[in-house]
Structures are given as structure tokens and as C-alpha cells.
Scaffold this motif. Structure first.
Motif, PDB file in Angstrom:
ATOM      1  N   ALA A 116       1.504  -3.102  -9.467  1.00  0.00           N
ATOM      2  CA  ALA A 116       2.680  -2.745  -8.663  1.00  0.00           C
ATOM      3  C   ALA A 116       2.374  -2.911  -7.173  1.00  0.00           C
ATOM      4  N   LEU A 117       1.155  -2.532  -6.775  1.00  0.00           N
ATOM      5  CA  LEU A 117       0.774  -2.694  -5.358  1.00  0.00           C
ATOM      6  C   LEU A 117       0.733  -4.169  -4.978  1.00  0.00           C
ATOM      7  N   GLU A 118       0.216  -4.995  -5.895  1.00  0.00           N
ATOM      8  CA  GLU A 118       0.211  -6.452  -5.628  1.00  0.00           C
ATOM      9  C   GLU A 118       1.638  -6.979  -5.482  1.00  0.00           C
ATOM     10  N   LEU A 119       2.517  -6.461  -6.328  1.00  0.00           N
ATOM     11  CA  LEU A 119       3.908  -6.926  -6.264  1.00  0.00           C
ATOM     12  C   LEU A 119       4.584  -6.476  -4.970  1.00  0.00           C
ATOM     13  N   MET A 120       4.161  -5.328  -4.447  1.00  0.00           N
ATOM     14  CA  MET A 120       4.697  -4.906  -3.148  1.00  0.00           C
ATOM     15  C   MET A 120       4.324  -5.941  -2.087  1.00  0.00           C
ATOM     16  N   ASP A 121       3.093  -6.461  -2.169  1.00  0.00           N
ATOM     17  CA  ASP A 121       2.696  -7.536  -1.240  1.00  0.00           C
ATOM     18  C   ASP A 121       3.594  -8.757  -1.445  1.00  0.00           C
ATOM     19  N   LEU A 125       6.647  -5.760   0.977  1.00  0.00           N
ATOM     20  CA  LEU A 125       6.744  -4.320   1.252  1.00  0.00           C
ATOM     21  C   LEU A 125       5.372  -3.782   1.607  1.00  0.00           C
ATOM     22  N   ASP A 126       5.300  -2.996   2.666  1.00  0.00           N
ATOM     23  CA  ASP A 126       4.023  -2.410   3.052  1.00  0.00           C
ATOM     24  C   ASP A 126       3.563  -1.412   1.976  1.00  0.00           C
ATOM     25  N   ARG A 127       2.280  -1.489   1.638  1.00  0.00           N
ATOM     26  CA  ARG A 127       1.750  -0.603   0.587  1.00  0.00           C
ATOM     27  C   ARG A 127       1.853   0.881   0.949  1.00  0.00           C
ATOM     28  N   SER A 128       1.980   1.165   2.252  1.00  0.00           N
ATOM     29  CA  SER A 128       2.077   2.569   2.675  1.00  0.00           C
ATOM     30  C   SER A 128       3.371   3.223   2.164  1.00  0.00           C
ATOM     31  N   LEU A 129       4.309   2.400   1.671  1.00  0.00           N
ATOM     32  CA  LEU A 129       5.573   2.967   1.173  1.00  0.00           C
ATOM     33  C   LEU A 129       5.487   3.375  -0.296  1.00  0.00           C
ATOM     34  N   ALA A 130       4.326   3.157  -0.924  1.00  0.00           N
ATOM     35  CA  ALA A 130       4.212   3.314  -2.381  1.00  0.00           C
ATOM     36  C   ALA A 130       4.585   4.704  -2.892  1.00  0.00           C
ATOM     37  N   GLU A 131       4.282   5.727  -2.111  1.00  0.00           N
ATOM     38  CA  GLU A 131       4.529   7.094  -2.598  1.00  0.00           C
ATOM     39  C   GLU A 131       5.874   7.660  -2.146  1.00  0.00           C
ATOM     40  N   ARG A 132       6.664   6.846  -1.452  1.00  0.00           N
ATOM     41  CA  ARG A 132       7.987   7.340  -1.041  1.00  0.00           C
ATOM     42  C   ARG A 132       8.968   7.316  -2.208  1.00  0.00           C
ATOM     43  N   TYR A 133      10.059   8.058  -2.027  1.00  0.00           N
ATOM     44  CA  TYR A 133      11.156   8.022  -2.989  1.00  0.00           C
ATOM     45  C   TYR A 133      12.222   7.052  -2.473  1.00  0.00           C
ATOM     46  N   PRO A 134      13.034   6.479  -3.373  1.00  0.00           N
ATOM     47  CA  PRO A 134      14.021   5.484  -2.941  1.00  0.00           C
ATOM     48  C   PRO A 134      14.890   5.948  -1.768  1.00  0.00           C
ATOM     49  N   SER A 135      15.268   7.245  -1.750  1.00  0.00           N
ATOM     50  CA  SER A 135      16.155   7.721  -0.680  1.00  0.00           C
ATOM     51  C   SER A 135      15.469   7.686   0.685  1.00  0.00           C
ATOM     52  N   GLN A 136      14.134   7.535   0.687  1.00  0.00           N
ATOM     53  CA  GLN A 136      13.406   7.481   1.964  1.00  0.00           C
ATOM     54  C   GLN A 136      13.185   6.045   2.441  1.00  0.00           C
ATOM     55  N   LEU A 137      13.895   5.106   1.800  1.00  0.00           N
ATOM     56  CA  LEU A 137      13.759   3.691   2.182  1.00  0.00           C
ATOM     57  C   LEU A 137      15.069   3.162   2.724  1.00  0.00           C
ATOM     58  N   SER A 138      14.988   2.091   3.526  1.00  0.00           N
ATOM     59  CA  SER A 138      16.210   1.408   3.967  1.00  0.00           C
ATOM     60  C   SER A 138      16.795   0.634   2.787  1.00  0.00           C
ATOM     61  N   GLY A 139      18.043   0.193   2.931  1.00  0.00           N
ATOM     62  CA  GLY A 139      18.694  -0.575   1.871  1.00  0.00           C
ATOM     63  C   GLY A 139      17.916  -1.837   1.530  1.00  0.00           C
ATOM     64  N   GLY A 140      17.426  -2.529   2.572  1.00  0.00           N
ATOM     65  CA  GLY A 140      16.670  -3.767   2.351  1.00  0.00           C
ATOM     66  C   GLY A 140      15.363  -3.499   1.625  1.00  0.00           C
TER      67      GLY A 140
END
Ligand SMILES: Nc1ncnc2c1ncn2[C@@H]1O[C@H](COP(=O)(O)OP(=O)(O)OP(=O)(O)O)[C@@H](O)[C@H]1O
Length: 274
Positions: A116-121, A125-140
Motif C-alpha cells: 500500500a505504501l508503494e502504491l501511495m508512491d 501521495l506522500d507516505r506521511s498521509l498513511a495514517e490519516r482518515y479520508p475526512s482529513q484529506l483533500s478531494g484530490g
């Protein structure tokens, strides 16, 4: 993997004929874009490929094998599915959202998380976002998670249903550019649904313009359709004679340039070298 529709129809229980005798080959390793106005049957066509909707008649085959004989759950695990609004699970972190299907399929959690981390690359997507919840992300960012999740099962086929419909135009452009890069790098068979003609021409190797009942108004490469619309309906639908596609020649002291409808210069007209 090529996808083939042979005389496929879908009539819903209430009598709506959403798809009326649709036949088409969607070639392997190419992007086929289904474009048409609301209600013409695009989503129904897409959802028949992963058997979320069953056809009333006709055959859908993947690499010549009818999918009606395949176990729907196993079939879906080999097909990535990306939806508008990303379809993320709100109470799962980003990394768990991406890893959900592999974990359900029996992949060890640790392995699934590494992947999953590789797929973020891969999706930017920055790997630092891995532990966030969807509501803490922008639409993009949410859409990128949706794409990563679609890729997590390493599918040969990726279905994308208006994936960028809900983001603003600038982010949409960014995501489209990313999709072009992914197409080149990953070489999947992609079926993409949109009602945006410009998006269809940008992303499609094969563009299918649909009318109600999923009747094909025209199918071809973007060049073929723009250069030779099959009907007045197609010409008007793609805006062949207006907006960004209505370009005119303008002479200047230094040679000819191309201007758009509003008279803005879009480029220099150069002589064909050949
Ligand atoms: N479960 C259902 N039961 C009855 N009718 C349905 C069902 N799902 C879709 N339809 C109808 O089938 C037709 C095609 O719907 P579909 O969602 O495939 O269109 P679409 O081109 O994807 O539209 P949109 O761009 O608005 O998403 C529409 O008339 C719709 O109302």
C-alpha cells in the motif's frame, strides 16, 4: 486482457432498458472511454464487467472467456474499480483503505501495508498521509487513494467510473495528467466513464460516444471522431464547431498562427515536415 460485449442488453426490474443490444471490443492494454449524457447507460455497462450488474441477454467475455461462468467474487478481485468520491471507508485510515481488498483475499497484513505504501508512491501521495482518515484529506488526495485502492489487487483491468467528477477543475487536470502517466507505466486495460468530452479525448485510445440505451453514436480514436464526426448528434455533442475545438487560421507578419473561438492565439502553424 481484452473485454468483449456481444449483443448485451440490460433491462432493470422496473422495465427500464438501460442497455439495448450493445456490442464492442475493448482492446487489451488500451484505454476505452465511454462518454455520453446522464442516464445513457455508461455505469450499467461498466458494472456488468465486474458482475455488479448481470446482463439480461448477450455475452461479456474477457480474453474470450464468458464471465458468466466465473465466480463473481474472484472475478472482482482481478478487476480494479475506482468510483466518484473515491468510495473510501471513513473509519479506515488511508493505508487500511488501500490494503482492504488484498487483506480480504488472504494477503498478510504486513505485506499488504508495504504494498500500500508503494502504491501511495505510484499515485503521487506522500507516505506521511498513511495514517490519516479520508475526512482529513483533500478531494484530490481522496481520489488518489481511490486509484491506489483500485490498483491494490494488481488487476489487469481497471474500471473507472467518473473518478474525477467531484473535484475542482485544477485538481481534475492534475489527476488526468497522473492518469496518463499511470497508463504509460502500468499498461492496464482501462475502461473509463465520463460525461466530459475533453476528458474522453485526452485519456481515450478508443472513445465510445453513447446515446440513450447505450446506443453507439460513434466509436473511434479521438482523431477519427474530431476529424470525421459520424452524425450531427456527434458533431454537436463534441462541440466540433465551437469552443476549444473550433480553431481558425490567422495570418501574421511572421507567418500563420492558430486562434480559438475567442480569438486567442493557441499556437503557431508549422508546415508538415514530411
Ligand atoms: N437499479 C436500477 N433500476 C432501474 N433503473 C436503473 C437502475 N440503475 C440504472 N437505471 C436506469 O438505467 C439507465 C442508465 O443508467 P446508468 O446509471 O447506467 O447511466 P449513466 O450513463 O451512467 O448515467 P450518469 O452519467 O448519470 O451516471 C437510466 O435510465 C437509469 O435511471
Amino acid at each position: 486482457m481484452a473485454i468483449e460485449f456481444r449483443s448485451v442488453s440490460k433491462r432493470f426490474a422496473d422495465g427500464t432498458l438501460a442497455v439495448d443490444d450493445f456490442s464492442l471490443v475493448m482492446p487489451a492494454h488500451k484505454t476505452t472511454v465511454l462518454v455520453g449524457s446522464s442516464g445513457c447507460g455508461k455505469t450499467t455497462l461498466l458494472r456488468m464487467i465486474n458482475r455488479l450488474v448481470e446482463p439480461t441477454s448477450g455475452v461479456i467475455a474477457i480474453d474470450d472467456e464468458p464471465i458468466s461462468g466465473r465466480d463473481p467474487v474472484k472475478l472482482r478481485r482481478g478487476i480494479g474499480y475506482v468510483l466518484q468520491n473515491a468510495g473510501l471507508l471513513p473509519h479506515f485510515t488511508v493505508i487500511d483503505n488501500i490494503a482492504t481488498v488484498p487483506v480480504l483475499s488472504g494477503v498478510a497484513r504486513k505485506t499488504a501495508h508495504e504494498r500500500a505504501l508503494e502504491l501511495m508512491d505510484v499515485v503521487g501521495l506522500d507516505r506521511s498521509l498513511a495514517e490519516r482518515y479520508p475526512s482529513q484529506l483533500s478531494g484530490g488526495q481522496q481520489q488518489r487513494v481511490g486509484v491506489a485502492r483500485g490498483l491494490a489487487v494488481d488487476p489487469n483491468i481497471l474500471l473507472m467510473d467518473e473518478p474525477f467528477g467531484a473535484v475542482d477543475p485544477i485538481v481534475r487536470k492534475e489527476l488526468q495528467t497522473e492518469t496518463l502517466r499511470l497508463q504509460r507505466e502500468l499498461d492496464k486495460t482501462i475502461v473509463f466513464v465520463t460525461h466530459d468530452v475533453d476528458e474522453a479525448f485526452l485519456l481515450g485510445d478508443q472513445v465510445v460516444i453513447l446515446q440513450e440505451g447505450a446506443h453507439i453514436a460513434q466509436v473511434g480514436t479521438p482523431d477519427e471522431i474530431i476529424e470525421n464526426p459520424a452524425s450531427d448528434f456527434v458533431a454537436s455533442f463534441i462541440g466540433a464547431e465551437k469552443g476549444a475545438r473550433a480553431l481558425r487560421r490567422k495570418e501574421t507578419p511572421r507567418g500563420a498562427v492558430v486562434v480559438d473561438e475567442s480569438g486567442r492565439t493557441q499556437g503557431v502553424l508549422v508546415e508538415d515536415a514530411s
